[in-house]
Motif scaffolding. Structure first.
Motif, PDB file in Angstrom:
ATOM      1  N   ALA A 245      46.354  27.792  39.089  1.00  0.00           N
ATOM      2  CA  ALA A 245      45.189  27.541  39.746  1.00  0.00           C
ATOM      3  C   ALA A 245      45.140  28.553  40.991  1.00  0.00           C
ATOM      4  O   ALA A 245      44.089  29.154  41.394  1.00  0.00           O
ATOM      5  N   SER A 246      46.127  28.442  41.751  1.00  0.00           N
ATOM      6  CA  SER A 246      46.228  29.427  43.205  1.00  0.00           C
ATOM      7  C   SER A 246      45.886  30.841  42.634  1.00  0.00           C
ATOM      8  O   SER A 246      45.179  31.539  43.559  1.00  0.00           O
ATOM      9  N   ALA A 247      46.534  31.257  41.734  1.00  0.00           N
ATOM     10  CA  ALA A 247      46.439  32.452  41.332  1.00  0.00           C
ATOM     11  C   ALA A 247      45.154  33.036  40.765  1.00  0.00           C
ATOM     12  O   ALA A 247      44.507  33.962  41.238  1.00  0.00           O
ATOM     13  N   GLN A 248      44.434  32.155  40.051  1.00  0.00           N
ATOM     14  CA  GLN A 248      43.070  32.129  39.939  1.00  0.00           C
ATOM     15  C   GLN A 248      42.121  32.244  41.048  1.00  0.00           C
ATOM     16  O   GLN A 248      41.207  33.131  40.984  1.00  0.00           O
ATOM     17  N   TYR A 249      42.423  31.461  42.123  1.00  0.00           N
ATOM     18  CA  TYR A 249      41.557  31.505  43.245  1.00  0.00           C
ATOM     19  C   TYR A 249      41.682  32.673  43.843  1.00  0.00           C
ATOM     20  O   TYR A 249      40.732  33.535  44.297  1.00  0.00           O
ATOM     21  N   VAL A 250      43.004  33.360  43.931  1.00  0.00           N
ATOM     22  CA  VAL A 250      43.214  34.667  44.728  1.00  0.00           C
ATOM     23  C   VAL A 250      42.432  35.915  43.971  1.00  0.00           C
ATOM     24  O   VAL A 250      41.911  36.581  44.707  1.00  0.00           O
ATOM     25  N   LEU A 251      42.677  35.508  42.815  1.00  0.00           N
ATOM     26  CA  LEU A 251      41.903  36.648  42.070  1.00  0.00           C
ATOM     27  C   LEU A 251      40.337  36.465  42.039  1.00  0.00           C
ATOM     28  O   LEU A 251      39.746  37.599  42.207  1.00  0.00           O
ATOM     29  N   GLY A 252      40.071  35.655  42.320  1.00  0.00           N
ATOM     30  CA  GLY A 252      38.332  35.446  42.584  1.00  0.00           C
ATOM     31  C   GLY A 252      38.050  36.022  43.969  1.00  0.00           C
ATOM     32  O   GLY A 252      37.263  36.751  44.221  1.00  0.00           O
ATOM     33  N   VAL A 253      38.964  35.851  44.976  1.00  0.00           N
ATOM     34  CA  VAL A 253      38.966  36.613  46.239  1.00  0.00           C
ATOM     35  C   VAL A 253      38.967  37.988  46.029  1.00  0.00           C
ATOM     36  O   VAL A 253      38.098  38.735  46.748  1.00  0.00           O
ATOM     37  N   MET A 254      39.747  38.428  45.295  1.00  0.00           N
ATOM     38  CA  MET A 254      39.780  39.969  45.242  1.00  0.00           C
ATOM     39  C   MET A 254      38.704  40.308  44.637  1.00  0.00           C
ATOM     40  O   MET A 254      38.219  41.637  45.058  1.00  0.00           O
ATOM     41  N   TYR A 255      38.135  40.058  43.510  1.00  0.00           N
ATOM     42  CA  TYR A 255      37.020  40.285  42.831  1.00  0.00           C
ATOM     43  C   TYR A 255      35.736  40.402  43.843  1.00  0.00           C
ATOM     44  O   TYR A 255      34.780  41.139  43.904  1.00  0.00           O
ATOM     45  N   THR A 256      35.838  39.422  44.826  1.00  0.00           N
ATOM     46  CA  THR A 256      34.450  39.143  45.739  1.00  0.00           C
ATOM     47  C   THR A 256      34.912  40.085  46.716  1.00  0.00           C
ATOM     48  O   THR A 256      33.824  40.912  47.156  1.00  0.00           O
ATOM     49  N   ASN A 257      36.037  40.557  47.234  1.00  0.00           N
ATOM     50  CA  ASN A 257      36.197  41.569  48.317  1.00  0.00           C
ATOM     51  C   ASN A 257      36.045  43.161  47.859  1.00  0.00           C
ATOM     52  O   ASN A 257      36.526  43.801  48.405  1.00  0.00           O
ATOM     53  N   GLY A 258      36.561  43.204  46.467  1.00  0.00           N
ATOM     54  CA  GLY A 258      36.900  44.241  45.952  1.00  0.00           C
ATOM     55  C   GLY A 258      38.326  44.863  46.220  1.00  0.00           C
ATOM     56  O   GLY A 258      38.263  46.330  46.517  1.00  0.00           O
ATOM     57  N   ASP A 259      39.185  44.095  46.400  1.00  0.00           N
ATOM     58  CA  ASP A 259      40.636  44.570  46.638  1.00  0.00           C
ATOM     59  C   ASP A 259      41.307  44.782  45.368  1.00  0.00           C
ATOM     60  O   ASP A 259      41.715  43.881  44.693  1.00  0.00           O
TER      61      ASP A 259
END
Length: 644
Positions: free
Chosen positions: A581-595
């Motif tokens: 779950a936490s990795a899924q959340y972080v992956l969502g953040v990276m797609y949001t910010n383009g990291d």
């Protein structure tokens, strides 16, 4: 690719001036003031060396400035530079990033390039459907390269249902614009009659157009057409000319065909010379020459094949009374042709025997006399083992069948055993037929045909018997179980051992993950990020989801390893795919910010939803607020403490 992008920039920008030096000065002033179009134009001038020495590094710098301002031409050119490694180190991920930005603005070249990246899996996960999607967008704008690419997808059925008519349609559109690859591919469709009526003439015309543009494959196909006389009159000289052009460009197929053409040309030339020589000799009543002339008609060397001419000269050779030529005649293909009835000669075997007798009667050729007697001896020696083996094989099989007839059906209880039974019956029938033919055929045919049939039948019989007896079944089982005999207890022990090893590996991975955390967070051990990464890597390589997520954090923050957002995304992705779950959340953040990945709100929402569904509080807050753009950045651990 980057040259295409540069050329389009030069066309789309201000009208090209013949005085590049003066134009360069004017464009540079505008570029220094921040004019994006001027910066793009200036980059193109540096890339092509127009009005200034060629400098790809400087070109990239100016395109970078224009691309940041959203200039689609500059973004496409920058993507091409990263893809090809001109002016910058080659980086497919960066190429895709810039292509994506230009493509979303409707830039046809970037759309086609992005389609190619998806088709090849460079910088992105390979995805034929995505490739078709981008090819389609560019093709709809009339971009020939994309139209050709789309045609290829329809021809092969990658990403779309296979459709030759659609393939031809798109190839035609690109070919009409003079795109060489499309002309070459469309020519093949005409040559093979795929999606169009088969037409060699149209194929050759299209290959000619593409070949004139130095397209190596088209040059190869055109050369082959001339060599075979398909769609054009046969012309070896032109064939060699076009094949040589393709070979000069490194086409290996063209090189191979050239070698064959050269060899065949020398044989043909030699054959023609020999034919003329043999013809002249026959006029001087030379028996050997008559035989050679017949052989040339037989093989087609230097003269077209002609069965009637073959026997005409063979007959003259034999009738002339030259013992050596008569024997050579018997060693040629004439006996087989007589025996098979290919010359429509009655009583062919009798004719062959007659030639043997004539040769022997002259007493001039001991070899022929020897062979007359040897044929009888060889006949007996060759076939007697088959008679004996056939007799005992039938006797043994019949006795086995009599004893086991009741159990035969039950015995053939596997596909391999049933196949063996079929082979047994087939071989017996074959042997019986061979014995029957032995009594009916003439001696010449017996020597050439019956032994081979018997040999094959005996081999088939042995194989069938072994299959029916279960030997093949036991061998397959032996292979399946690693060279060990099958034993249910062994199977159970192996399964238990595998389960134990699996449990042991899981335990080891958990321990490695915990040890990595201890080094990273100073729990009972001195802080050592390098050691932490080492142990987390071992656990992650075994598929430990938490370790994969933690390793992603280490790469994201550059703790114990060089900072690498792309690597971070890779490990977050692996952990997220396992439902972390936490990795899924972080992956969502990276797609949001383009990291480390191109910005993608849809994918971001997708990962936030997955994480929230598993109870991740941060993801739930983001989904509740509905403001994905303001989702938290990845927590900066500053290499102190990590954890999910």
């Amino acid at each position: 690719m980057y040259l295409v992008a540069v050329a389009l920039i030069l066309i789309s920008c201000a009208t090209v001036n013949s005085g590049y030096a003066r134009e360069f000065s004017e464009i540079q002033q505008l570029a220094n003031r921040g004019n994006a179009a001027a910066q793009t134009r200036l980059g193109a001038m540096y890339a092509m060396g127009l009005g200034v020495p060629k400098d790809e590094h400087t070109a990239v710098e100016w395109w970078q400035k224009a691309a940041i301002q959203g200039d689609a031409d500059a973004q496409a050119a920058l993507g091409a530079m990263y893809e090809t490694g001109h002016g910058v180190p080659q980086n497919y991920y960066s190429a895709v990033e810039w292509y994506q930005k230009a493509a979303t603005q409707g830039h046809a070249v970037a759309q086609a390039a992005l389609g190619a990246m998806y088709a090849t899996g460079h910088g992105v996960a390979q995805d034929d459907r995505k490739a078709v999607e981008w090819y389609q967008k560019a093709a709809d704008q009339g971009y020939a390269k994309a139209q050709c690419g789309l045609g290829a997808m329809y021809e092969t059925g990658y990403g779309v249902p296979q459709d030759d008519l659609k393939a031809v349609e798109w190839y035609q559109k690109a070919a009409d614009q003079g795109y060489a690859k499309a002309q070459s591919n469309l020519g093949l469709m005409y040559a093979n009659g795929r999606g169009v009526l088969q037409d060699d003439h149209k194929a050759v015309k299209l290959w000619q157009k593409a070949a004139d543009q130095e397209h190596a494959v088209a040059q190869l196909l055109l050369g082959a057409a001339y060599a075979r006389g398909r769609g054009v009159p046969k012309d070896n000289q032109k064939a060699v000319e076009w094949l040589q052009k393709a070979a000069d460009q490194g086409n290996e197929d063209a090189k191979k065909i050239l070698e064959h053409l050269t060899t065949d040309a020398s044989v043909i030339g030699q054959g023609s010379h020999n034919f003329a020589k043999a013809q002249k000799s026959t006029d001087q009543e030379n028996a050997e020459a008559r035989f050679k002339l017949g052989a040339m008609y037989d093989t087609g060397r230097g003269v077209p094949k002609d069965d009637s001419k073959i026997m005409e000269w063979y007959q003259k050779t034999a009738d002339q009374g030259n013992a050596g030529a008569q024997y050579d005649l018997l060693e040629s293909s004439a006996p087989q042709k007589y025996a098979n009835g290919l010359f429509s000669a009655p009583q062919g075997d009798r004719k062959v025997a007659e030639w043997y007798q004539k040769t022997a009667d002259q007493g001039e050729n001991a070899k022929a006399q020897h062979n007359t007697g040897m044929s009888i001896i060889v006949d007996g020696i060759l076939f007697s083992p088959f008679i004996i083996l056939g007799y005992y094989a039938l006797r043994y099989l019949l006795s086995r069948l009599v004893r086991k007839s009741r159990h035969l059906q039950n015995k053939a209880d596997t596909p391999i055993k049933r196949a063996g039974l079929f082979l047994l019956i087939s071989s017996i029938i074959s042997i019986i037929i061979s014995l029957f033919l032995w009594m009916k055929l003439h001696s010449y045919q017996k020597i050439y045909y019956i032994p081979n049939i018997i040999y094959i039948s005996i081999v088939v019989f042995i194989v069938g018997f072994l299959m029916l007896e279960g030997v093949f079944d036991r061998f397959c089982m032996w292979i399946k179980h690693g060279g060990e005999p099958r034993n249910e207890n062994i199977d159970l022990l192996r399964a238990a051992a595998e389960e134990h090893q699996k449990t042991k590996n899981q335990g080891e991975a958990e321990a490695q993950n915990n040890l990595g955390l201890m080094y990273a967070n100073e729990y009972g051990a001195p802080k050592n990020d390098s050691k932490a990464v080492e142990w987390l890597q071992k656990a992650a390589d075994q598929g430990h989801a938490n370790a994969q997520g933690l390793l992603g954090l280490m790469y994201a923050d550059g703790c114990g390893v060089p900072k690498d957002k792309h690597k971070a995304v890779e490990w977050f992705q692996k952990a997220a795919d396992q439902g972390h779950a936490s990795a899924q959340y972080v992956l969502g953040v990276m797609y949001t910010n383009g990291d480390g990945v191109p910005k993608d709100k849809h994918k971001a929402v997708e990962w936030f939803q997955k994480a929230a569904a598993q109870g991740d509080e941060n993801a739930a807050k983001v989904m509740t607020a509905g403001d994905h753009d303001n989702s938290n950045q990845i927590t900066d651990t500053r290499c102190r403490k990590i954890g999910f």
